[in-house]
Scaffold this active site. Structure first.
Site, PDB file in Angstrom:
ATOM      1  N   TRP A 158      27.109  31.959  17.185  1.00 41.12           N
ATOM      2  CA  TRP A 158      26.085  32.798  16.564  1.00 41.12           C
ATOM      3  C   TRP A 158      24.923  31.865  16.201  1.00 41.12           C
ATOM      4  CZ3 TRP A 158      25.726  33.699  10.764  1.00 41.12           C
ATOM      5  CH2 TRP A 158      24.793  34.688  10.444  1.00 41.12           C
ATOM      6  N   ASP A 239      34.759  31.575  10.002  1.00 39.32           N
ATOM      7  CA  ASP A 239      33.787  32.646   9.815  1.00 39.32           C
ATOM      8  C   ASP A 239      34.429  33.920  10.350  1.00 39.32           C
ATOM      9  OD1 ASP A 239      31.701  34.380   9.652  1.00 39.32           O
ATOM     10  OD2 ASP A 239      30.290  33.222  10.881  1.00 39.32           O
ATOM     11  N   LYS A 275      29.998  44.578   9.086  1.00 34.10           N
ATOM     12  CA  LYS A 275      30.441  45.321  10.281  1.00 34.10           C
ATOM     13  C   LYS A 275      31.602  46.246   9.971  1.00 34.10           C
ATOM     14  CE  LYS A 275      28.025  41.888  11.882  1.00 34.10           C
ATOM     15  NZ  LYS A 275      26.912  41.694  12.744  1.00 34.10           N
TER      16      LYS A 275
HETATM   17  N1  KET Z   1      28.915  35.347  11.314  1.00 33.00           N
HETATM   18  C1  KET Z   1      28.840  35.814  12.575  1.00 33.00           C
HETATM   19  C2  KET Z   1      29.672  35.194  13.627  1.00 33.00           C
HETATM   20  C3  KET Z   1      27.950  36.873  12.864  1.00 33.00           C
HETATM   21  O1  KET Z   1      27.897  37.300  14.114  1.00 33.00           O
HETATM   22  C4  KET Z   1      27.162  37.433  11.850  1.00 33.00           C
HETATM   23  C5  KET Z   1      26.187  38.484  12.160  1.00 33.00           C
HETATM   24  C6  KET Z   1      27.324  36.926  10.562  1.00 33.00           C
HETATM   25  C7  KET Z   1      28.194  35.873  10.324  1.00 33.00           C
HETATM   26  C8  KET Z   1      26.536  37.388   9.379  1.00 33.00           C
HETATM   27  O2  KET Z   1      26.556  38.692   9.092  1.00 33.00           O
HETATM   28  P1  KET Z   1      26.186  39.235   7.619  1.00 33.00           P
HETATM   29  O3  KET Z   1      25.385  40.434   7.878  1.00 33.00           O
HETATM   30  O4  KET Z   1      25.448  38.161   6.904  1.00 33.00           O
HETATM   31  O5  KET Z   1      27.515  39.514   6.987  1.00 33.00           O
HETATM   32  N2  KET Z   1      25.776  38.718  13.330  1.00 33.00           N
HETATM   33  C9  KET Z   1      24.901  39.799  13.814  1.00 33.00           C
HETATM   34  C10 KET Z   1      23.698  40.068  12.967  1.00 33.00           C
HETATM   35  C11 KET Z   1      22.822  38.885  12.692  1.00 33.00           C
HETATM   36  O6  KET Z   1      22.476  38.127  13.590  1.00 33.00           O
HETATM   37  O7  KET Z   1      22.478  38.728  11.492  1.00 33.00           O
HETATM   38  C12 KET Z   1      24.535  39.532  15.272  1.00 33.00           C
HETATM   39  O8  KET Z   1      24.946  38.517  15.837  1.00 33.00           O
HETATM   40  O9  KET Z   1      23.858  40.376  15.881  1.00 33.00           O
END
Ligand code: KET
Length: 428
Positions: A158, A239, A275
């Site tokens: 990511w 993570d 999610k």
């Molecule tokens: N870790 C991973 C691996 C991840 O894909 C995301 C979010 C997050 C943490 C953080 O999510 P939060 O909303 O802070 O709980 N990924 C999606 C959104 C983004 O980029 O913020 C994505 O990859 O589309």
């Protein structure tokens, strides 16, 4: 009188001096050296999508769940929790570490309902600003207490992981993960990197539904990874942003973590409800660090709180209440688990449909990896140039690394998407 005159002269002098300074530094010059920031590779896609007036446009960029009509979803369990909360609670600050009720329930999801570590109070845990906030808090904690350490991050990962540890000023290394030819895991190279890293290194691992590849180690491979971590004395930071989204069962998706726990590792975990509860904008999650004993856990938690205090003081209350209301009520929790499974199953169904559509169109390429991969994303293998064509010619928006957010696909757009993918890849 003389004193008064002197004071006036002095004030005049100050005015002139300030005036001159004001003249010489016109308002724009304060930030003259600031260059525009590059667009975020994921959230920038959403911006471009929103600006496109085409009625055909499709957004398979950001990892955000949509229903079969392409609409964002608020889970029934969340609606019910909000109904119960409404009007019943005040808006006081949470403690620096957040809602302890929420944290307690969240730890059960990761460490297991009956975890001895929870009973023995060996886990230092705080509510975080979703998964991003948990990663950042850990990175800052790592920098403060292990200032000479670095972090090993999978290649690819990511994109924001790189930003997070960069801003925390922790040097980064990458380790092999994805094998482009097989579109699967490069297990032997991964194991070599674990062996070759200096003893006691920090590694970032995706607990399940690896982003962006959709490729996870098998249970057996996790056991080998955990064993090798033990041999090398590495620290594993998991993570876990997609618990439930891989298999539809949060307990099964925590398998990697449970293997490390059985092997006696002291791990760290970032958890997110963005999610699996659809609480994206509520920013609710948890950072936990498993310690030697209760005393160490109390100490570590106090330091995590001290990191949080000058950054954001304490985390937001609403999402935490939603989570603790759902997980604290057996009926609501059952409903939530059912809803997680529905989301995961819809995504799995879309994988089959996308692959079938491409095969029906007679694509010369193999699309088996679409159904082999797991979680929210398909790492399609398309090149940045092919992705650019999808956007320019077909108004399809996705990240330039070829990642497709499967959650943005539905029965109405899957045919259109397959056709466009076939068009841009058939001569490759
Ligand atoms: N870790 C991973 C691996 C991840 O894909 C995301 C979010 C997050 C943490 C953080 O999510 P939060 O909303 O802070 O709980 N990924 C999606 C959104 C983004 O980029 O913020 C994505 O990859 O589309």
């Amino acid at each position: 009188m003389a004193g008064f005159g002197k004071a006036m002269a002095c004030r005049e002098h100050v005015r002139i001096r300030l005036g001159t300074r004001f003249m010489s530094s016109s308002s724009s010059s304060w930030w003259q050296s600031v260059e525009p920031a590059p667009k975020d590779p994921i959230l920038g896609v959403t911006e471009a999508f929103l600006a496109d007036p085409s009625p055909d446009k499709v957004n398979v960029g950001v990892g955000a769940y949509r229903d079969d009509n392409g609409k964002p979803v608020v889970l029934q369990s969340v609606r019910e929790a909000e109904r119960r909360i409404a009007g019943n609670l005040n808006m006081e600050y949470l403690p620096m570490g957040g809602s302890m009720k929420m944290v307690e329930e969240t730890l059960k999801l990761a460490y297991g309902e009956q975890s001895e570590f929870i009973k023995d109070k060996r886990i230092a845990a705080v509510q975080s600003l979703s998964g991003t906030g948990a990663c950042r808090l850990f990175a800052d904690f790592q920098k403060r207490f292990r200032p000479d350490s670095q972090i090993y991050i999978p290649d690819p990962t990511w994109a924001n992981h790189h930003n997070i540890w960069r801003d925390a000023q922790v040097p980064q290394r990458t380790y092999h993960y994805y094998h482009p030819e097989s579109k699967g895991l490069d297990f032997s190279a991964l194991m070599d990197d674990i062996k070759n890293a200096p003893n006691g290194s920090f590694f970032l691992l995706h607990a399940c539904a690896h982003n962006p590849t959709g490729v996870d180690p098998s249970e057996e491979q996790w056991r080998e990874i955990s064993h090798q971590f033990k041999v090398k004395g590495h620290f594993a930071f998991f993570d876990m942003a997609y618990q439930g989204f891989a298999s539809g069962d949060p307990d099964r998706d925590a398998k990697s973590i449970r293997i490390f726990l059985q092997d006696g590792h002291h791990i760290g975990i970032s958890q997110s409800y963005a999610k699996n509860m659809g609480l994206y904008g509520q920013r609710v999650g948890c950072l936990s660090v498993l310690c030697e004993d209760e005393k160490q856990a109390v100490t570590v938690k106090s330091q995590l709180q001290q990191l949080a205090r000058p950054m954001y003081s304490n985390p937001p209350v609403h999402g935490a209440l939603v989570v603790s209301t759902i997980l604290g009520d057996p009926e609501l929790k059952k409903l939530w688990l059912k809803e997680v499974k529905v989301m995961a199953d819809r995504i799995i169904g879309m994988r089959t449909m996308l692959r079938e559509n491409l095969e029906k169109l007679g694509s010369p390429l193999s699309w088996k990896h679409i159904t082999d991969q797991i979680g929210m994303f398909c790492y399609s293998g398309m090149t940045p140039e092919q992705v650019d064509r999808l956007t320019k010619e077909f108004h399809i928006y996705m990240t330039r690394n070829g990642r497709i957010s499967m959650a943005g696909i539905n029965t109405s757009n899957v045919g259109y998407l397959a056709n466009a993918i076939n068009e841009v890849t058939k001569s490759a």
